[in-house]
Design an enzyme around this catalytic site. Structure first.
Site, PDB file in Angstrom:
ATOM      1  NE  ARG A 129      23.731  37.070 -24.656  1.00  0.00           N
ATOM      2  CZ  ARG A 129      24.243  38.154 -24.114  1.00  0.00           C
ATOM      3  NH1 ARG A 129      25.330  38.055 -23.385  1.00  0.00           N
ATOM      4  NH2 ARG A 129      23.688  39.320 -24.258  1.00  0.00           N
ATOM      5  CE1 TYR A 189      20.726  30.502 -19.479  1.00  0.00           C
ATOM      6  CE2 TYR A 189      23.064  30.203 -19.031  1.00  0.00           C
ATOM      7  CZ  TYR A 189      21.952  31.012 -19.075  1.00  0.00           C
ATOM      8  OH  TYR A 189      22.066  32.337 -18.735  1.00  0.00           O
ATOM      9  CG  ASP A 214      27.444  22.670 -13.478  1.00  0.00           C
ATOM     10  OD1 ASP A 214      28.648  22.801 -13.181  1.00  0.00           O
ATOM     11  OD2 ASP A 214      26.893  23.345 -14.368  1.00  0.00           O
TER      12      ASP A 214
END
Lengths: 266, 462
Positions: free
Chosen positions: B29, B32, B151
């Site tokens: 989790r 996003y 990223d």
């Protein structure tokens, strides 16, 4: 994805067959003539263009929105979703995909209201009836019907490459660019790869400007037959425009157009 | 909208909950969204899948980009989007991927813990090389398709577990990826600070307005160094990640502490960087006169004459114009030297890493929980680990963890009705190892690493 058109969803799923297109439109073409059908799509392409300009979107985004719009109705009847709702939804989705940034819902709705009121009052006597919840709901249906194929290749980049090869020809580029914009009012974006459309539009621009580039065109390794088909599509649009007064005719056409029924049919 | 059309499409529409079992199988989790480990309900295959429920409702711009790009991309080292589910009722978007059991964040964490406990981890000799090669391969594919990742960090580099794609790298989390050949807006205007600071190239920290391929390459260099040493090479304490100012004094200081201060002849265009005046005001070259990548890596037992070091140096060049490209990097002598890179990065050897843990439900939506658990979790993996509960926990504001978060983690067996997951890896997952705590930093210099003599295995993973 600017990378490889031949591996793209655009090429693999969305260069359609003329016969398929005719079959999918069977229902609508039982109610509208071919020409009426095309006039309705010209009208909504104009609406998308105007919305895009009011939102200060680049032509690339506007073109992508227009292709979404045409792809949806290539698979569905006009009665499934009111095109007046789908048009701004396409603009909304395209602006996100093309990285223009998210247009705020309230801004989109208010621009729709102004545009319909100020620019298209000859078509709609009532104000724009939809709210952002409608757009958001519609967006899911649009994405589903596009099969999540959101990257659309446009003829603009190949056109620039062709012009770079020809040499410095500002006037030719400007005209060919406008012809590409016009071509969005035909089915060519559903039927041909964008580089072919670019060549077709360039050819038309050459004829208009009386530039003889026959030798240069002959060097291109393309299917001349396809290019001629594209040229015919665009030229027949120009023919249609000569005699067509949208302001006068569109209201009747929109009335005739098949419409969604919000209640279950028997 | 037409009633019959709605009914017809609703009937045709596949619902994610009808097709997949995933309840209680959350493995990740972050900002996003949530990731679940899932199986097909109809049993038509017994593969594991990763189901990502995108945070929030509707189609955010990053969800849009992710779907648009992943729909087009196809490469063995890039995560494959199998399917999109749109849940019209709650307006949730679900993405279906192949399940990757491992990622470099967890793998490196495991090695760090093992190192701290002086327990060797047995990995094939060429594993780091294979990992790097496949990362470069995937990035080369993205770059040649005019897609920037932007990223890259260990949490976004997934590695497939047992199965037909065993030991294969999958680059994930393309939510921030974008086309860059013709950006309609200057890239820096869209979201000012995205790349995790540790993996951020110096030109970004000095205010470069456009993202480039070279920025991804720098991040790959950082990951390579971290694989070689099990330490984030440009580790830096971070207080304020949400700042819109790209200039980050501490991060630059850290980079110079490792690399030395760039000489003018090494990076001529540094003068053109927007934050160059600030740099001149804040930094003194003489403070870094004794620093160099050679010394840093040598402290970590990476010899300056090794091929690995030579390649690392080319990936971590300060001047983005001189930095190596993915294409050239893949031709580097490092990859032609024995051991050669393998498609299965584990080279057929047993995988020493534990499987992903399931996160319990009270981990997530317990809004009444007033202690800092919640903050912890939001930050944990907040930069978007595609799968798995990892992510750089340090990227948020919390520096003390291993507390509430770890306590709430439980090891479970596989999804309901599936064989237990952790049979072959009884190695206890290190409990939320405090990856970034300052005093931990010293460990890396002290931990003597006894090179394993076995030709296939060695303790560290170079």
């Amino acid at each position: 994805m600017a990378g490889n058109f031949w591996q793209s969803s655009h090429y693999q799923q969305w260069v359609l067959d003329k016969q398929d297109l005719v079959r999918e439109r069977q229902y609508d073409l039982g109610i509208l003539s071919d020409e009426e059908y095309q006039k309705i799509f010209i009208f909504f392409s104009n609406l998308i263009q105007t919305l895009g300009e009011q939102l200060k979107l680049r032509q690339q985004v506007i073109a992508t929105a227009t292709v979404y719009f045409k792809r949806f109705y290539a698979r569905n009847s006009l009665k499934c979703i009111d095109p007046l709702l789908l048009a701004p939804t396409c603009v909304f989705l395209a602006s996100k995909v093309e990285e223009f940034g998210v247009i705020s819902n309230s801004r989109l709705i208010s621009i729709c209201q102004t545009v319909v009121k100020n620019k298209f009052s000859y078509a709609y006597s009532q104000e724009f009836p939809y709210r952002s919840t409608h757009i958001l709901e519609c967006e899911f249906y649009l994405l589903e019907n596009l099969d999540c194929c959101l990257i659309v290749y446009q003829p603009y980049r190949p056109l620039l490459q062709l012009l770079a090869d020809i040499g410095h020809e500002d006037q030719l580029l400007a005209l060919a660019w406008r012809v590409v914009n016009d071509s969005l009012r035909t089915d060519v974006c559903l039927l041909y790869p964008p580089y072919q459309i670019a060549i077709g539009c360039l050819q038309i621009a050459c004829v208009v400007l009386q530039k003889d580039l026959k030798a240069w065109f002959a060097e291109l390794n393309v299917d001349i037959e396809k290019i001629q088909e594209i040229v015919r599509y665009v030229c027949s649009l120009f023919e249609l425009w000569k005699t067509y007064d949208e302001k006068k005719d569109i209201q009747a056409l929109l009335n005739k157009m098949p419409k969604p029924k919000t209640q279950p049919s028997r | 909208m037409d009633y019959d059309f709605k009914i017809r499409t609703a009937n045709e529409r596949a619902k994610v909950e009808d097709l997949f079992d995933y309840e209680g199988c959350k493995v990740g989790r972050g900002t996003y969204g949530h990731v679940y480990k899932a199986r097909r309900k109809d049993g038509s295959d017994t593969k594991d899948y990763a189901l990502k429920q995108i945070e929030g409702t509707g189609l955010s711009m990053s969800a849009c980009r992710e779907i648009a790009l992943l729909r087009e991309l196809r490469h063995v080292n890039v995560i494959t989007l199998i399917r999109v589910f749109l849940s019209h009722n709650d307006r949730k978007v679900w993405l279906l991927f192949d399940y990757a059991e491992h990622d470099l964040w967890h793998i490196i964490k495991f090695h760090r813990a093992a190192k701290a406990n002086k327990k060797p981890v047995m990995v094939p000799k060429g594993m780091v090389k294979s990992l790097l090669y496949q990362i470069l391969d995937g990035i080369h594919y993205l770059h040649s398709n005019w897609v920037l990742h932007r990223d890259l960090k260990p949490a976004n580099i997934l590695v497939m577990g047992e199965g037909p794609e065993r030991g294969r790298v999958k680059i994930a989390d393309m939510g921030f990826a974008r086309l860059f050949n013709a950006p309609l807006k200057p890239l820096a205007d869209l979201d000012p600070v995205v790349v995790t600071f540790w993996y951020r190239a110096p030109e970004l920290l000095l205010g470069a307005r456009h993202y480039t391929k070279a920025i991804d390459i720098w991040a790959i260099g950082c990951i390579f160094a971290e694989l070689l040493t099990s330490e984030p090479i440009f580790h830096c304490r971070q207080e304020d990640i949400k700042t819109s100012n790209p200039y980050h004094h501490d991060q630059l200081d850290r980079i110079f502490n490792v690399m030395g201060f760039p000489l003018e002849k090494d990076w001529e265009d540094i003068k053109k960087m927007p934050e160059h005046p600030t740099l001149q005001k804040d930094f003194k070259r003489s403070n870094y006169s004794s620093c160099s990548l050679i010394k840093y890596m040598d402290r970590h037992k990476i010899k300056p004459d090794s091929k690995a070091f030579h390649l690392l140096q080319k990936l971590l060049l300060m001047d983005p114009n001189k930095r190596i490209t993915s294409e050239v990097a893949m031709q580097d002598p490092y990859f032609q030297e024995d051991p050669l890179p393998t498609n299965d990065v584990f080279a057929g050897c047993a995988i020493p890493y534990p499987k992903r843990e399931f996160l319990t439900d009270d981990d997530q939506d317990d809004k009444s929980d007033k202690n800092n658990t919640r903050t912890n979790q939001t930050n944990n993996g907040g930069q978007g680990a595609q799968q798995g509960g990892g992510g750089q926990s340090d990227q948020g504001n919390n520096h003390s963890h291993g507390g509430p978060n770890a306590a709430k983690r439980v090891r479970l067996s596989g999804p309901p009705g599936h064989p237990p997951a952790g049979q072959q890896n009884n190695i206890q997952q290190p409990q939320q190892q405090d990856f970034h705590h300052p005093h931990q930093q010293n460990m890396m210099f002290q931990s003597g690493n006894q090179q394993q003599q076995n030709p296939t295995f060695q303790q560290r993973f170079q």
